[in-house]
Design a protein around this motif. Structure first.
Motif, short mmCIF file in Angstrom:
data_model
loop_
_atom_site.label_atom_id
_atom_site.label_comp_id
_atom_site.label_asym_id
_atom_site.label_seq_id
_atom_site.Cartn_x
_atom_site.Cartn_y
_atom_site.Cartn_z
N LYS A 87 -26.15 25.46 1.50
CA LYS A 87 -27.13 24.46 1.93
C LYS A 87 -26.46 23.50 2.92
N PRO A 88 -27.24 22.86 3.75
CA PRO A 88 -26.64 21.88 4.68
C PRO A 88 -25.84 20.81 3.94
N GLU A 89 -26.25 20.46 2.75
CA GLU A 89 -25.51 19.43 2.00
C GLU A 89 -24.17 19.93 1.46
N ASP A 90 -23.86 21.20 1.64
CA ASP A 90 -22.53 21.72 1.30
C ASP A 90 -21.52 21.47 2.42
N THR A 91 -22.01 20.98 3.55
CA THR A 91 -21.12 20.66 4.66
C THR A 91 -20.09 19.61 4.23
N ALA A 92 -18.82 19.96 4.36
CA ALA A 92 -17.75 19.07 3.89
C ALA A 92 -16.40 19.65 4.25
N LEU A 93 -15.39 18.84 4.07
CA LEU A 93 -14.01 19.31 4.12
C LEU A 93 -13.63 19.69 2.68
N TYR A 94 -13.21 20.91 2.50
CA TYR A 94 -12.90 21.43 1.17
C TYR A 94 -11.39 21.48 0.96
N TYR A 95 -10.96 20.83 -0.12
CA TYR A 95 -9.53 20.77 -0.44
C TYR A 95 -9.21 21.64 -1.65
N CYS A 96 -8.12 22.32 -1.58
CA CYS A 96 -7.53 23.02 -2.72
C CYS A 96 -6.56 22.05 -3.41
N VAL A 97 -6.64 22.00 -4.74
CA VAL A 97 -5.86 21.01 -5.48
C VAL A 97 -5.15 21.65 -6.67
N GLN A 98 -3.88 21.35 -6.82
CA GLN A 98 -3.13 21.72 -8.01
C GLN A 98 -3.39 20.67 -9.09
N ASN A 99 -3.85 21.10 -10.25
CA ASN A 99 -4.04 20.17 -11.35
C ASN A 99 -2.72 19.94 -12.11
N GLY A 100 -2.81 19.11 -13.17
CA GLY A 100 -1.59 18.66 -13.83
C GLY A 100 -0.97 19.58 -14.86
N GLY A 101 -1.72 20.62 -15.28
CA GLY A 101 -1.19 21.52 -16.28
C GLY A 101 -2.03 22.77 -16.39
N ALA A 102 -1.72 23.59 -17.36
CA ALA A 102 -2.39 24.88 -17.51
C ALA A 102 -3.88 24.72 -17.80
N SER A 103 -4.21 23.73 -18.64
CA SER A 103 -5.61 23.52 -19.03
C SER A 103 -5.95 22.05 -18.91
N ASP A 104 -5.56 21.48 -17.80
CA ASP A 104 -5.70 20.04 -17.58
C ASP A 104 -6.38 19.80 -16.24
#
Length: 121
Positions: A87-104
């Motif tokens: 959708k047009p509202e999906d327009t954005a800069l998308y970041y990949c992020v490492q979280n703090g732990g295995a299930s965090d």
């Protein structure tokens, strides 16, 4: 040093699809949950999706539920975001992020540079 390199962004038409990839290095990828976060023009950050280190749990924001799918390949140190019915509202800069732990999902530890997604006819 942690490196997260996103790819796969671009221009898509409404109703179309894109697949984002994030290649990770510098840490034990299989030991960390990973997330996608986006920022639309003039707006704040939105946590879009997350996945546990072993893929046993996933999270989706209500805005993308049923349209986006997160997955990971621990053998390739890569996390993906399949985006359908864009959708047009999906327009954005998308970041990949490492979280703090295995299930965090609480800690957004390291961020990539981002990949631009533009949805327009």
């Amino acid at each position: 040093q942690v490196q997260l390199v996103e790819s796969g962004g671009g221009l898509a038409q409404p109703g179309g699809s894109l697949r984002l990839s994030c290649a990770a290095s510098g840490f034990t990828f299989s030991s960390y949950a990973m997330s996608w976060v986006r920022q639309a023009p003039g707006k704040g950050l939105e946590w879009v999706s997350g996945i546990y280190s072993d893929g046993s749990d996933t999270y989706y924001a209500d805005s993308v539920k049923g349209r986006f799918t997160i997955s990971r390949d621990n053998a390739k140190n890569t996390v993906y975001l399949q985006m359908n019915s864009l959708k047009p509202e999906d327009t954005a800069l998308y970041y990949c992020v490492q979280n703090g732990g295995a299930s965090d999902y609480d800690d957004f530890r390291s961020w990539g540079q981002g990949t631009q997604v533009t949805v327009s006819s």
